[in-house]
Motif scaffolding. Structure first.
Motif, short mmCIF file in Angstrom:
data_model
loop_
_atom_site.label_atom_id
_atom_site.label_comp_id
_atom_site.label_asym_id
_atom_site.label_seq_id
_atom_site.Cartn_x
_atom_site.Cartn_y
_atom_site.Cartn_z
N ARG A 337 6.83 13.04 5.97
CA ARG A 337 6.31 11.84 5.53
C ARG A 337 5.35 10.88 5.75
NH1 ARG A 337 8.35 9.78 0.87
NH2 ARG A 337 8.19 6.98 0.82
N VAL A 338 5.65 11.05 7.04
CA VAL A 338 4.26 9.56 8.16
C VAL A 338 2.93 10.30 7.59
CG1 VAL A 338 4.23 8.97 10.19
CG2 VAL A 338 6.27 8.45 9.28
N ARG A 339 2.66 11.50 8.13
CA ARG A 339 1.70 11.99 8.16
C ARG A 339 1.27 11.77 7.31
NH1 ARG A 339 3.37 17.51 11.72
NH2 ARG A 339 2.52 17.71 13.39
N ALA A 340 1.84 12.40 6.10
CA ALA A 340 0.99 12.08 4.82
C ALA A 340 0.68 10.92 4.58
CB ALA A 340 2.20 12.36 3.43
N HIS A 341 1.29 9.88 4.40
CA HIS A 341 0.57 8.60 4.66
C HIS A 341 0.31 8.01 5.32
CE1 HIS A 341 4.57 5.95 2.33
NE2 HIS A 341 3.83 7.41 1.49
N LEU A 342 0.05 8.45 6.70
CA LEU A 342 -0.48 8.20 7.49
C LEU A 342 -2.46 8.82 7.32
CD1 LEU A 342 -1.77 7.28 10.19
CD2 LEU A 342 -1.58 8.83 11.65
N LYS A 348 -9.29 7.21 3.82
CA LYS A 348 -9.37 6.47 2.87
C LYS A 348 -10.06 5.43 3.38
CE LYS A 348 -7.09 7.92 -1.18
NZ LYS A 348 -5.61 7.33 -1.66
N GLY A 349 -10.01 5.15 4.28
CA GLY A 349 -10.81 3.92 6.11
C GLY A 349 -9.81 3.56 7.06
N ALA A 350 -8.71 3.57 6.81
CA ALA A 350 -7.88 2.93 7.29
C ALA A 350 -8.37 2.88 8.96
CB ALA A 350 -6.83 2.83 7.28
N THR A 351 -8.08 1.93 9.97
CA THR A 351 -8.12 2.50 11.14
C THR A 351 -7.05 2.30 11.64
OG1 THR A 351 -10.59 1.10 11.32
CG2 THR A 351 -9.34 1.48 13.11
N VAL A 352 -6.34 3.26 12.90
CA VAL A 352 -5.41 3.14 14.19
C VAL A 352 -5.50 2.73 15.04
CG1 VAL A 352 -3.72 5.19 14.67
CG2 VAL A 352 -5.09 5.84 12.93
N LEU A 353 -4.45 1.33 15.21
CA LEU A 353 -4.85 0.90 16.70
C LEU A 353 -4.24 1.07 17.49
CD1 LEU A 353 -4.60 -2.73 14.45
CD2 LEU A 353 -6.98 -1.60 15.28
N VAL A 354 -2.99 1.50 17.03
CA VAL A 354 -1.86 2.48 17.90
C VAL A 354 -1.12 3.56 17.55
CG1 VAL A 354 -0.28 0.76 18.04
CG2 VAL A 354 -0.67 1.94 20.18
N VAL A 375 -6.00 -1.98 5.81
CA VAL A 375 -4.93 -0.80 4.78
C VAL A 375 -5.69 -1.18 3.76
CG1 VAL A 375 -2.91 -0.21 3.65
CG2 VAL A 375 -3.84 -0.28 6.14
N THR A 376 -5.78 -0.81 2.39
CA THR A 376 -6.29 -1.18 0.80
C THR A 376 -5.50 -0.99 -0.29
OG1 THR A 376 -8.16 0.09 1.15
CG2 THR A 376 -9.23 -1.84 1.72
N PRO A 377 -5.57 -1.14 -1.35
CA PRO A 377 -4.43 -0.85 -2.40
C PRO A 377 -4.76 0.68 -2.64
CG PRO A 377 -5.47 -3.35 -3.35
CD PRO A 377 -6.08 -2.68 -1.37
N GLU A 378 -5.69 1.45 -2.86
CA GLU A 378 -5.49 2.80 -2.46
C GLU A 378 -4.70 3.26 -1.64
OE1 GLU A 378 -9.28 1.91 -0.89
OE2 GLU A 378 -7.98 0.91 -2.00
N MET A 379 -4.79 2.90 -1.43
CA MET A 379 -3.62 3.57 0.12
C MET A 379 -2.31 3.67 -0.52
SD MET A 379 -5.63 2.45 3.93
CE MET A 379 -7.88 2.56 3.24
N ARG A 380 -1.35 4.75 0.04
CA ARG A 380 -0.47 5.03 -0.10
C ARG A 380 0.62 4.19 0.65
NH1 ARG A 380 2.40 11.36 0.45
NH2 ARG A 380 4.30 10.57 -0.61
#
Length: 516
Positions: A337-342, A348-354, A375-380
């Motif tokens: 589940r965590v992997r799917a959300h990430l 869709k354009g999010a950035t991983v800070l850590v 993170v934007t609204p189209e992301m789960r």
């Protein structure tokens, strides 16, 4: 490393307490190794119905035993929980993968809940006189009758403390309990129950069943007199529909997408430490943990830098001691589940800070605490509950913007405000749409306040656990009135005619003297 106090002999002994008549089992693995740990028996629908029937018979004697007896038994159970703390801590860690410090929160919570309900039930549920509708002519009392058998369905994530928060007030109120335990938390629940049985709770009064929701869970909700459920909003809706059709009560603690508001007067390093724990205690697998952080632009830079540094240096581990800051996800399904959300967010354009990666050297389902931006609204991950090792940070320009963003959610379980100004915090707390608001903390202030009600609004649930409200959900108020005989109440038209004036005068007098 300290020796483990929970042994295979203990596992086998506890497993024997599951109400199950057949030979079917399921293999339960530990997050510490990913390997099979024990076989748990499966309860059938008939097993569940038998447990309810036995509990219904035992409940009558338990209710008649009275508050004083129940208080003595529950306080003995409280003491046994503390005596067996190391054993309980081991079981929680083995089943959930959380750190010992986070397991300690559960043991402390279970003891607090037990002590509170043992001492408060006589006060909260004692019958009382109320003013009769016709003073001197009618005397009225309210008493509380236990509902009967409560069905309690608990998840794996905080198996010990969540079980205590529903089971103990039911017992204190004079009810019996049949509990459907999640496979991953069953040993912890059975050890909790064992302490209560050893303290004097009759074995049939609190039964634990296991099995598939489609069989054991359906049988439970088909037959009990009240339902307590902690879990997903989707499942909670189905249980609420069934309870409504059966005209029985239900309390439902469901999902959350909980916000934290970091205002512009905070100390960035201290706020980052508070945020890290609020987001990643139990690796985010807690209904009240924080998943959305709204930070004021004036402090966003130093706050985010401090949060990234703290998470980067955190110690992950699964030892049965206090050497780790964070533990593991509880199952392969949670990791997926965590992997799917990430993956969805990054695509869709999010950035991983850590974070953003598994930690197999810690355990097969371990995952680094992950912080996202952009993170934007189209992301789960924007609106769905992750219930795992991901939190998102958003920059805002005002308190008002932060409140509006925090409230723009289908959920309303918990919220947090970090600021140096108590007055400012209280003002914002009043504007947040959540069942609990923590000031200067993430979730532990309200979660540990067992004398106060806990629950959600909107899609986060119905009803409340803890506090007097948590006790009264297990009883039906019964009003008993009797005519004093001082004067005969009217029965015929002629009698009403002669008393109409005095009755209306009485209503005016009661209004004048402000009597309810």
């Amino acid at each position: 490393m300290r020796a483990q106090t929970a042994s295979p002999d203990l596992f086998a002994s506890l497993i024997d307490d599951v109400v199950a008549s057949g030979s079917a089992t399921i293999t339960v693995s530990s997050p510490r190794t990913g390997e099979p740990h024990h076989e748990l028996p499966r309860s059938s629908a008939d097993d569940v119905r038998d447990a309810i029937a036995r509990g219904r018979l035992m409940q009558v004697a338990w209710a008649r035993a009275g508050f004083a007896h129940r208080r003595r038994v529950l306080l003995r159970a409280h003491d046994l929980l503390l005596e067996r703390a190391d054993q309980l801590l081991d079981l929680i860690q083995i089943e959930s993968g959380k750190t010992r410090g986070q397991a300690l929160e559960e043991v402390y919570q279970a003891a607090s809940v037990t002590r509170y309900n043992a001492l408060e039930a006589p006060r909260a549920l004692r019958g009382r006189r109320v003013r009769g509708g016709l003073p001197l002519l009618v005397s009225t009392r309210v008493k509380y009758r236990p509902k009967g058998v409560a069905g309690v369905i608990t998840p794996w994530n905080y198996a010990l403390s969540l079980a205590a928060m529903d089971v103990v007030p039911a017992l204190a109120a004079g009810c019996a309990v049949v509990q459907k335990a999640d496979d991953q938390g069953a040993l912890s629940i059975l050890a909790l129950r064992r302490a209560f049985i050893d303290a004097g709770v009759p074995e049939a009064l609190w039964a634990v069943v296991t099995g598939e929701a489609s069989e054991a869970g359906e049988a439970l909700t088909d037959d009990v007199d009240y339902v307590c459920f902690t879990g997903s909003t989707a499942t909670g809706r189905r249980i609420a529909e069934k309870a409504g059709r059966r005209l029985v009560g239900a309390s439902l603690e469901l999902g959350g997408k909980n916000p934290m508001l970091v205002l512009d007067d905070v100390d960035p390093a201290r706020a980052a430490a508070d945020a890290a724990y609020a987001c990643f205690a139990a690796m985010g697998q807690l209904c009240v943990s924080i998943e959305r952080i709204y930070v004021h632009r004036r402090v966003a830079g130093p706050f985010i830098a401090a949060l990234v540094a703290r998470l980067s240096s955190a110690r992950l581990g699964n030892a049965l001691d206090y050497s780790s800051d964070y533990g593991s996800l509880a199952s392969a399904a949670q990791l997926e589940r965590v992997r799917a959300h990430l993956d969805d967010a990054i695509e869709k354009g999010a950035t991983v800070l850590v974070g953003g990666e598994p930690r197999p050297e810690v355990g097969p389902w371990a995952f680094a605490p992950t912080l996202l931006t952009g993170v934007t609204p189209e992301m789960r991950v924007y609106g769905e509950e992750t219930f795992g090792a991901i939190a998102s940070v958003y920059i805002v320009d005002s308190d008002e913007e932060a409140v509006l963003a925090a409230n723009a959610s289908d959920y309303g379980l918990n919220a947090s405000v970090l600021t140096r100004s108590p007055a400012r915090a209280r003002r914002i707390a009043d504007a947040l749409a959540a069942g609990s608001v923590n000031i200067g903390e993430g979730y532990r202030g309200s979660f540990s306040s067992v004398a106060a009600p806990m629950g959600g609004i909107k899609a986060s649930g119905l009803g409340r656990r803890n506090g007097p409200e948590g006790l009264r959900r297990f009883v039906d108020p019964v009003t008993v009135s009797h005519a004093t005989g001082l004067m005969q109440l009217p029965r015929t038209g002629a009698e009403f005619r002669s008393l109409a004036g005095p009755f209306l005068l009485l209503a005016r007098v009661l209004r004048a003297v402000r009597r309810a």
